[in-house]
Scaffold this motif. Structure first.
Motif, mmCIF file in Angstrom:
data_model
loop_
_atom_site.group_PDB
_atom_site.id
_atom_site.type_symbol
_atom_site.label_atom_id
_atom_site.label_comp_id
_atom_site.label_asym_id
_atom_site.label_seq_id
_atom_site.Cartn_x
_atom_site.Cartn_y
_atom_site.Cartn_z
ATOM 1 N N GLY A 257 18.146 77.112 5.243
ATOM 2 C CA GLY A 257 16.954 77.945 5.341
ATOM 3 C C GLY A 257 16.338 78.316 4.004
ATOM 4 O O GLY A 257 15.120 78.455 3.891
ATOM 5 N N THR A 258 17.165 78.472 2.978
ATOM 6 C CA THR A 258 16.641 78.947 1.695
ATOM 7 C C THR A 258 16.407 77.852 0.666
ATOM 8 O O THR A 258 15.508 77.972 -0.166
ATOM 9 N N LEU A 259 17.185 76.787 0.712
ATOM 10 C CA LEU A 259 17.036 75.728 -0.284
ATOM 11 C C LEU A 259 15.652 75.071 -0.258
ATOM 12 O O LEU A 259 15.074 74.821 -1.319
ATOM 13 N N PRO A 260 15.062 74.788 0.917
ATOM 14 C CA PRO A 260 13.712 74.222 0.892
ATOM 15 C C PRO A 260 12.688 75.135 0.205
ATOM 16 O O PRO A 260 11.846 74.665 -0.554
ATOM 17 N N ALA A 261 12.786 76.429 0.450
ATOM 18 C CA ALA A 261 11.848 77.366 -0.183
ATOM 19 C C ALA A 261 12.076 77.428 -1.690
ATOM 20 O O ALA A 261 11.115 77.478 -2.470
ATOM 21 N N LEU A 262 13.332 77.404 -2.106
ATOM 22 C CA LEU A 262 13.640 77.420 -3.536
ATOM 23 C C LEU A 262 13.111 76.151 -4.206
ATOM 24 O O LEU A 262 12.538 76.203 -5.301
ATOM 25 N N LEU A 263 13.274 75.011 -3.554
ATOM 26 C CA LEU A 263 12.736 73.759 -4.098
ATOM 27 C C LEU A 263 11.216 73.799 -4.174
ATOM 28 O O LEU A 263 10.623 73.312 -5.131
ATOM 29 N N HIS A 264 10.578 74.389 -3.180
ATOM 30 C CA HIS A 264 9.119 74.487 -3.215
ATOM 31 C C HIS A 264 8.654 75.345 -4.392
ATOM 32 O O HIS A 264 7.660 75.017 -5.040
ATOM 33 N N LEU A 265 9.369 76.417 -4.657
ATOM 34 C CA LEU A 265 8.986 77.288 -5.788
ATOM 35 C C LEU A 265 9.193 76.611 -7.136
ATOM 36 O O LEU A 265 8.435 76.847 -8.069
ATOM 37 N N THR A 266 10.214 75.791 -7.247
ATOM 38 C CA THR A 266 10.577 75.259 -8.564
ATOM 39 C C THR A 266 10.106 73.831 -8.816
ATOM 40 O O THR A 266 9.756 73.499 -9.947
ATOM 41 N N ASN B 199 5.799 88.097 -5.717
ATOM 42 C CA ASN B 199 5.439 87.240 -6.848
ATOM 43 C C ASN B 199 6.539 86.203 -7.096
ATOM 44 O O ASN B 199 7.544 86.154 -6.400
ATOM 45 N N ASP B 200 6.357 85.385 -8.122
ATOM 46 C CA ASP B 200 7.269 84.264 -8.361
ATOM 47 C C ASP B 200 8.688 84.697 -8.705
ATOM 48 O O ASP B 200 9.656 84.157 -8.173
ATOM 49 N N VAL B 201 8.817 85.670 -9.599
ATOM 50 C CA VAL B 201 10.151 86.068 -10.068
ATOM 51 C C VAL B 201 10.960 86.700 -8.940
ATOM 52 O O VAL B 201 12.126 86.354 -8.731
ATOM 53 N N GLY B 202 10.366 87.597 -8.181
ATOM 54 C CA GLY B 202 11.076 88.239 -7.081
ATOM 55 C C GLY B 202 11.464 87.250 -6.001
ATOM 56 O O GLY B 202 12.592 87.276 -5.478
ATOM 57 N N ALA B 203 10.530 86.352 -5.655
ATOM 58 C CA ALA B 203 10.814 85.344 -4.640
ATOM 59 C C ALA B 203 11.940 84.417 -5.104
ATOM 60 O O ALA B 203 12.852 84.104 -4.337
ATOM 61 N N ALA B 204 11.893 83.991 -6.356
ATOM 62 C CA ALA B 204 12.936 83.107 -6.885
ATOM 63 C C ALA B 204 14.287 83.811 -6.897
ATOM 64 O O ALA B 204 15.309 83.206 -6.540
ATOM 65 N N LEU B 205 14.313 85.078 -7.293
ATOM 66 C CA LEU B 205 15.572 85.823 -7.333
ATOM 67 C C LEU B 205 16.176 85.955 -5.938
ATOM 68 O O LEU B 205 17.379 85.717 -5.747
ATOM 69 N N VAL B 206 15.365 86.281 -4.938
ATOM 70 C CA VAL B 206 15.856 86.399 -3.564
ATOM 71 C C VAL B 206 16.374 85.049 -3.071
ATOM 72 O O VAL B 206 17.464 84.951 -2.493
ATOM 73 N N LEU B 207 15.622 83.983 -3.327
ATOM 74 C CA LEU B 207 16.021 82.661 -2.833
ATOM 75 C C LEU B 207 17.256 82.121 -3.539
ATOM 76 O O LEU B 207 18.118 81.514 -2.899
ATOM 77 N N VAL B 208 17.369 82.341 -4.849
ATOM 78 C CA VAL B 208 18.571 81.896 -5.569
ATOM 79 C C VAL B 208 19.793 82.640 -5.046
ATOM 80 O O VAL B 208 20.845 82.043 -4.794
ATOM 81 N N THR B 209 19.651 83.951 -4.849
ATOM 82 C CA THR B 209 20.768 84.753 -4.352
ATOM 83 C C THR B 209 21.206 84.296 -2.964
ATOM 84 O O THR B 209 22.402 84.097 -2.702
ATOM 85 N N LEU B 210 20.247 84.109 -2.071
ATOM 86 C CA LEU B 210 20.592 83.679 -0.712
ATOM 87 C C LEU B 210 21.145 82.251 -0.690
ATOM 88 O O LEU B 210 22.065 81.949 0.083
ATOM 89 N N THR B 211 20.609 81.377 -1.531
ATOM 90 C CA THR B 211 21.124 80.003 -1.596
ATOM 91 C C THR B 211 22.565 79.997 -2.085
ATOM 92 O O THR B 211 23.421 79.294 -1.528
ATOM 93 N N LEU B 212 22.853 80.776 -3.119
ATOM 94 C CA LEU B 212 24.231 80.864 -3.620
ATOM 95 C C LEU B 212 25.164 81.491 -2.585
ATOM 96 O O LEU B 212 26.307 81.051 -2.425
ATOM 97 N N ALA B 213 24.671 82.511 -1.875
ATOM 98 C CA ALA B 213 25.491 83.133 -0.826
ATOM 99 C C ALA B 213 25.780 82.134 0.288
ATOM 100 O O ALA B 213 26.911 82.032 0.776
ATOM 101 N N GLY B 214 24.780 81.354 0.698
ATOM 102 C CA GLY B 214 24.984 80.341 1.730
ATOM 103 C C GLY B 214 25.966 79.272 1.281
ATOM 104 O O GLY B 214 26.843 78.859 2.041
ATOM 105 N N GLY C 232 32.281 81.954 8.949
ATOM 106 C CA GLY C 232 31.127 81.987 8.071
ATOM 107 C C GLY C 232 30.596 80.648 7.621
ATOM 108 O O GLY C 232 29.527 80.582 7.027
ATOM 109 N N ARG C 233 31.316 79.557 7.877
ATOM 110 C CA ARG C 233 30.831 78.244 7.424
ATOM 111 C C ARG C 233 29.504 77.890 8.068
ATOM 112 O O ARG C 233 28.586 77.421 7.406
ATOM 113 N N GLY C 234 29.404 78.071 9.368
ATOM 114 C CA GLY C 234 28.160 77.757 10.074
ATOM 115 C C GLY C 234 27.015 78.622 9.596
ATOM 116 O O GLY C 234 25.895 78.142 9.392
ATOM 117 N N ALA C 235 27.304 79.899 9.387
ATOM 118 C CA ALA C 235 26.269 80.797 8.876
ATOM 119 C C ALA C 235 25.853 80.387 7.470
ATOM 120 O O ALA C 235 24.666 80.414 7.125
#
Length: 191
Positions: A120-129, A159-174, A110-113
């Motif tokens: 994949g998710t951190l750039p989008a999270l940075l763009h939102l915030t 919208n912003d809240v849903g997108a941020a929640l998905v991206l934070v969750t995926l970033t933390l999972a990664g 799972g390290r590579g994944a």
């Protein structure tokens, strides 16, 4: 007689590289590539001529430590991933060190994944915030083109809240897959 000699002839011996040596060689290559990319990305200047920026007149002095190749690589990485691109050489350096140090390291899945999900998710999270980040001679788009594209696609659907929640969750999972430890283990080690 010729048929008899071809049947009894043995194939030439091939020199084989021991798996430990191959692993160490790969480690040195990853370290060199990580160092090269780290110096290139770390010395990125938007004033250096590249695919995305040309300078009229005589060729200017290139500030990138790796020269023209470094200016091209860092411009491409900065435009595509933004400052998140610095994770690529960091991950390469860590992978190289792990291979060069000849300790028995347990193999984990799972390290590579996790690295791919994080990249994949951190750039989008940075763009939102954050949107832009000051960098040397100007500012960088925090998520680069990829982060902007993904963030805006999610924002259009959630919208912003849903997108941020998905991206934070995926970033933390990664990050969790990459580090291979739980938040509870990290917190308990700080005691």
């Amino acid at each position: 007689m010729s048929a008899e000699t071809s049947e009894t002839r043995k194939p030439p011996l091939r020199v084989k590289l021991a798996p430990e040596k191959g692993n160490e060689l790969l480690g040195w290559l990853l370290l060199a590539l990580g160092l090269l990319l780290g110096l290139s990305f770390g010395s990125y200047s938007s004033r250096d001529p590249s695919l995305f920026h040309s300078v009229p007149g005589p060729p200017p002095r290139i500030d990138n430590l790796i020269g023209k190749v470094g200016a091209e690589l860092s411009a491409l990485a900065a435009q595509f991933l933004g400052p998140t691109a610095i994770l690529v050489p960091v991950l390469l350096l860590i992978g190289g060190l792990r291979r060069v140090r000849r300790r028995e390291i347990k193999k984990v899945v799972g390290r590579g994944a996790g690295a791919m999900v994080l990249l994949g998710t951190l750039p989008a999270l940075l763009h939102l915030t954050v949107v832009t980040i000051p960098w040397r001679h100007g500012a960088l788009r925090a998520g680069g083109a990829f982060g902007e594209l993904l963030a805006e696609a999610l924002r259009a659907r959630m919208n912003d809240v849903g997108a941020a929640l998905v991206l934070v969750t995926l970033t933390l999972a990664g990050a969790t897959l990459l580090v291979q430890s739980t938040l509870g283990e990290v917190l308990s080690s700080w005691r």
